[in-house]
Every structure is written in structure tokens, then in C-alpha cells.
Write a protein that holds these residues in place. Sequence first.
Motif, PDB file in Angstrom:
ATOM      1  N   LEU A 187      10.928  16.636   0.825  1.00 34.66           N
ATOM      2  CA  LEU A 187      10.052  16.004   1.821  1.00 34.66           C
ATOM      3  C   LEU A 187       9.362  14.756   1.263  1.00 34.66           C
ATOM      4  N   LEU A 188       9.108  14.755  -0.038  1.00 41.51           N
ATOM      5  CA  LEU A 188       8.443  13.615  -0.668  1.00 41.51           C
ATOM      6  C   LEU A 188       9.427  12.550  -1.160  1.00 41.51           C
ATOM      7  N   GLY A 189      10.705  12.853  -1.087  1.00 40.99           N
ATOM      8  CA  GLY A 189      11.712  11.899  -1.538  1.00 40.99           C
ATOM      9  C   GLY A 189      11.845  11.817  -3.042  1.00 40.99           C
ATOM     10  N   ILE A 190      11.630  12.938  -3.734  1.00 40.18           N
ATOM     11  CA  ILE A 190      11.733  12.977  -5.200  1.00 40.18           C
ATOM     12  C   ILE A 190      13.146  13.429  -5.580  1.00 40.18           C
ATOM     13  N   PRO A 191      13.831  12.708  -6.479  1.00 33.62           N
ATOM     14  CA  PRO A 191      15.183  13.120  -6.890  1.00 33.62           C
ATOM     15  C   PRO A 191      15.188  14.534  -7.480  1.00 33.62           C
ATOM     16  N   GLU A 192      16.182  15.320  -7.108  1.00 33.60           N
ATOM     17  CA  GLU A 192      16.266  16.717  -7.544  1.00 33.60           C
ATOM     18  C   GLU A 192      16.387  16.860  -9.055  1.00 33.60           C
ATOM     19  N   HIS A 193      17.101  15.921  -9.697  1.00 36.49           N
ATOM     20  CA  HIS A 193      17.458  16.087 -11.106  1.00 36.49           C
ATOM     21  C   HIS A 193      16.363  15.611 -12.064  1.00 36.49           C
ATOM     22  N   ARG A 194      15.240  15.120 -11.547  1.00 38.09           N
ATOM     23  CA  ARG A 194      14.184  14.620 -12.432  1.00 38.09           C
ATOM     24  C   ARG A 194      12.933  15.492 -12.346  1.00 38.09           C
ATOM     25  N   LYS A 195      12.250  15.647 -13.477  1.00 44.58           N
ATOM     26  CA  LYS A 195      10.989  16.382 -13.492  1.00 44.58           C
ATOM     27  C   LYS A 195       9.875  15.474 -12.980  1.00 44.58           C
ATOM     28  N   LEU A 196       8.977  16.056 -12.194  1.00 45.36           N
ATOM     29  CA  LEU A 196       7.962  15.228 -11.527  1.00 45.36           C
ATOM     30  C   LEU A 196       6.633  15.232 -12.274  1.00 45.36           C
ATOM     31  N   VAL A 197       6.152  14.031 -12.583  1.00 49.35           N
ATOM     32  CA  VAL A 197       4.812  13.835 -13.135  1.00 49.35           C
ATOM     33  C   VAL A 197       3.928  13.335 -11.992  1.00 49.35           C
ATOM     34  N   LEU A 198       2.948  14.128 -11.613  1.00 52.00           N
ATOM     35  CA  LEU A 198       2.007  13.741 -10.562  1.00 52.00           C
ATOM     36  C   LEU A 198       0.773  13.134 -11.218  1.00 52.00           C
TER      37      LEU A 198
END
Length: 371
Positions: A187-198
Amino acid sequence: MMDKKHYKVLISGGGTGGHIFPALSIANALKRRDPDTEILFVGAEGRMEMERVPAAGYEIIGLPVSGFNRKNLLSNIRVVFRLLKSMWKAKKILKNFKPDIAIGVGGYASGPMLKEAQKHGIPTLLQEQNSYAGVTNKLLAKKSAAICVAYPDMQRFFPADRIKLVGNPVRDGILNCSVSSEEARRLLGIPEHRKLVLVIGGSLGARTINESIEKAFNAIEKAGGYVLWQTGKLYSAECKKVADKYNNVVKALPFISQMELAYRAADVVVSRAGAGTISELQLLGKPSILVPSPNVAEDHQRKNAEALVVNDAAVMILDADAPRMLGKEVVALLNNEDRCRQLSENISRMALHGADEKIVDTVYEILGREK
């Protein structure tokens, strides 16, 4: 059988989201308990509560109160005048609204409002979000019926027999979100293969965090990370230009309205150490790097962060060290799943659930009616 009385509750305080979100959570919990509860907010004129509270469906009255300027003492002549005017207006509010109880959540307006309530024999409840108590709450504590706190050992500041350890109320949507991490990322448009830093520096932003994380974008990309960057509205234009250069691994937004999705999607969170944010991180069990703001009263954000660090529940980097250390710490966590799991477990153990309902329980105890 007599009908149960529907209480009239006055809630005072504000100035920042850290005060306003708990206040609204308490109001919502009161309404869940009894939809006919009458609630009136009292805030400070010109502060964000004057917009946020009506947007949430509640009435608010503003006082002309402002904080003392410790650097320019002469300017405090106007502050004293505003304080006197606020106390007069607070007295008028009490006369017109006739509350059964007044709740103070900290911030400029809660001082004169709750002081007047105490003078008129109206029971008061304080809600202290931080691990180091604010000046206003310390001054009001002696005559308050209860002080609801989020950290242990608060008898350093308050009468021990009136302290209730309940935690901080948080925004309703944060906990009620049932979306999975994978769906939140989509929903946020974040690539599946990358870890997310908020990265969140508050609604206005945090210059040090912004400048420090910007230096780390190349290293974060190499570590397989992606940055969702709440820049704050003060820095949005300049940060957007920077983010556009890294559009494959950085998404910059002035403000993240869907924080519940951002939290669900995040693998690592970088944030200031406001009490409300820390409570959200505890309840959601997020591995976190905290950069306390050095520009707050009594350095309370550093003390909030230290309360987690001693339990190995978060990483703390002081503001002055962030340009040199923040990127390295983010990359270190992205590369160490075991460390992230450990931080997540430890911060989760510190969580206090149901704070809003426990505060309402305390309100009803004070007013002598069964829940």
C-alpha cells in the motif's frame, strides 16, 4: 432506580502531538465507556490543539497562555500578563462548564486551568507522559487526586500514594490496524525485496536527523535498505530534492498520515524520543534508533531514551553524534537480524497496554462510581 449521572470532563493541555494524541485517546475512551459524557478541551491559543481537537470532533477553548523565555527575561512581562488573563478565563470556563473532573495532560494550558480547578474544589487527574516529570505537573501534583504515569520510579517527582503506572495512551489507529507487514508495504509502494527504514522527526521535522540520514543513503542502499522519510514540513522542499536523486531507495514525505501502515511495514525505526512515539514503539515491538531532541525542557527526551537503553530495548545516539554515527547504526541493524529481534523482544517487554482504559478507570474511581 435512579439513572446514572453522565459526567462532564474537562481535558486541558497540548502544544505538541505528544500531549494532544494522549488527550484525544482519553476522550475517546471516555466516550466508549459512556457516549453521553460531556467533554470540553482547553488548549493554548495558536497551538496545534486548536486545529487537531475540533478535527477529532471535540469542542476546545483556547487560553492566551505561553511559556517562559529563559533567554530573554524581559519578554516574560508579557508572559505574566497572559498567565493572569488565562487564569481569569479559566475561572470563567469552570463557571460555565461546571466539570466533575479536570484532566491535565501537560503543556502550557494545563497549568492555569488545573490550578483554577483545584482552587474551586474540582478533583484533578494528571497524565505524565515522560520519564522525567514536567514542571507543570510537578507543581500541580500535590493537590491532584491521581497521577497516571508511563514509567516506574516516578515517586521522585510525585506523591507515591497517588501514582498509577498505566502507560501512555496512543493514537487509536496505531493499535487497531490489522494490515500485515507485506500488505502495508504494498500500500505504501515499498519494494518487497528491501528492508524498510522508517525515519520520523516529528510533524515539523528534525534537521539533525534529516541531514544525518541523507549522508547514509548510499550505505543503506548497499545494505539492501529502503528509506521512508518523514521530513517534516519545515524541510520538505530541500529534502524532496535530495530524495529525488535516490528515488529507487528513498521516499520523502512532509508528513506520513498513515503511520499505522508505516509502522507495520518498518524493519527499523529512526526517531526522536518523545514519550508518545516511544510508547507506540513499545506496543508494536519495533527495533529503534532514538536521537533525543536537545531542545526540550529538562532534556526529558534523553531521559526517555535512557530508560529504554538500560533495558537494551533501543539504540540511543545523541544529537551531536548523529551526523557521524546514525548511518553506521542503521546499516548495522539492517545487517543483523538477531540484534533486531533482541531489541524487538526487549522493547515489547516494556509495553504497558490499555493505558486509555486504565485512565478512565481511575477517573471513575475518583468520582466514586462503579465502572
